[in-house]
Design an enzyme around this catalytic site. Structure first.
Site, PDB file in Angstrom:
ATOM      1  N   SER A 147       0.881  -1.052   0.116  1.00  0.00           N
ATOM      2  CA  SER A 147      -0.047   0.132   0.039  1.00  0.00           C
ATOM      3  C   SER A 147       1.018   1.339  -0.102  1.00  0.00           C
ATOM      4  CB  SER A 147      -0.956  -0.064   1.323  1.00  0.00           C
ATOM      5  OG  SER A 147      -2.057   0.834   1.090  1.00  0.00           O
ATOM      6  N   ASP A 224     -10.316  -5.404  -3.521  1.00  0.00           N
ATOM      7  CA  ASP A 224      -9.526  -4.445  -2.601  1.00  0.00           C
ATOM      8  C   ASP A 224     -10.528  -3.152  -2.540  1.00  0.00           C
ATOM      9  OD1 ASP A 224      -7.764  -2.279  -1.610  1.00  0.00           O
ATOM     10  OD2 ASP A 224      -5.983  -3.571  -2.476  1.00  0.00           O
ATOM     11  N   HIS A 256      -7.509  -5.984   0.720  1.00  0.00           N
ATOM     12  CA  HIS A 256      -6.126  -5.186   0.887  1.00  0.00           C
ATOM     13  C   HIS A 256      -5.611  -5.646   1.979  1.00  0.00           C
ATOM     14  CE1 HIS A 256      -4.085  -1.412  -0.160  1.00  0.00           C
ATOM     15  NE2 HIS A 256      -3.931  -0.861   1.141  1.00  0.00           N
TER      16      HIS A 256
END
Length: 279
Positions: A147, A224, A256
């Protein structure tokens, strides 16, 4: 440097250290997993892992389940915190700015510039500590992340290919100049000049610098919840434009979080082991 904790793990050791960081202007913690070979003093490759928003130096060590294979592949894992910490550090007013949200850049704007020098901390200070204090093969260091940390891994690898021989990412923020997370962070940390932002944007950087790695690996979950912030298609287009080989693997049903990372972390360790000539 002070060791705060160590735990036996797959015949290696998971450790937490604290150092007085000049870059961050205060104390900072980082994790190190030493495989059995490193405990015996044998030289090993090293992987820096950069975590995402709200995470700490312990998140990957606890949640990713990477130590088993890292022990087998003789990989040292290095996990810095995601921001400076301390009483004097600017906090921010939300979870995606300030503490736990350093974005692996060097802030130039007040009040952030006094402590938020995460790029310099990772690439210069912590990098030097790891090389000096642990049995690392000097030219076999890779970087990966998730991320916000995937953004950090891609951008730092593209900016410092002489330091990082391999790079991969889980659900990275591929074009932070073009998403709300990045726009918020960059406008606060760097000011409003979007030309400056592109110096910290993986999609823009790969277009500027061309093909630097034999391959880049990205895994992306298609369920996600933050997919609209990530823009892997823009990074793929930029890689195709300059001839940078990219393996963008898209996985139906995955979100995610760290269950997603657990599912594919072995593939990333194997990928880096090949790139770093461990297998």
């Amino acid at each position: 440097m002070e060791m705060l904790q160590k735990n036996r793990c797959f015949d290696g050791e998971q450790r937490i250290y604290q150092c007085d960081s000049q870059a961050l202007n205060g104390m900072s913690k980082f994790g190190v997993f030493l495989p059995p070979a490193a405990l015996k003093g044998e030289k090993c490759s090293a992987l820096f892992y950069l975590a995402g928003l709200t995470c700490t130096e312990e998140t990957f060590a606890i949640k990713a389940h990477a130590q088993r294979l890292a022990a087998q592949l003789d990989l040292i894992l290095v996990t810095p915190d995601t921001s400076p910490r301390g009483e004097d550090v600017a906090k921010g007013d939300s979870w995606d700015l300030g503490l736990g949200a350093g974005f692996y850049i060097n802030a130039t704007q007040a009040p952030w510039a006094a402590h938020y020098q995460m790029e310099r901390y990772v690439v210069d200070e912590l990098y030097s500590i790891i090389q000096a204090e642990f049995p690392v093969i000097q030219d076999q260091i890779g970087i990966f992340g998730h991320s916000m940390g995937g953004h950090g891994a891609l951008t730092l690898a593209l900016k410092y290919p002489e330091k990082f021989k391999s790079v991969s990412a889980f659900a990275p923020i591929c074009a932070p100049s073009q998403c709300p997370w990045g726009e918020k962070a960059f406008s606060n940390y760097l000011g409003n000049d979007r030309n400056v932002w592109t110096q910290h944007d993986a999609t823009a950087l790969v277009e500027q610098k061309g093909a630097l790695f034999s391959e880049i690996l990205i895994d992306q979950g298609m369920d996600d919840q933050f997919y609209s912030q990530l823009n892997p298609d823009l990074f793929e287009q930029a890689c195709n434009k300059v001839g940078q080989k990219l393996s963008l693997r898209q996985h139906a049903g995955y979100d995610h979080g760290y269950y997603f990372i657990q599912s594919f972390v072995d593939d990333h360790l194997q990928f880096h082991a090949v790139q770093l000539e461990r297998v």
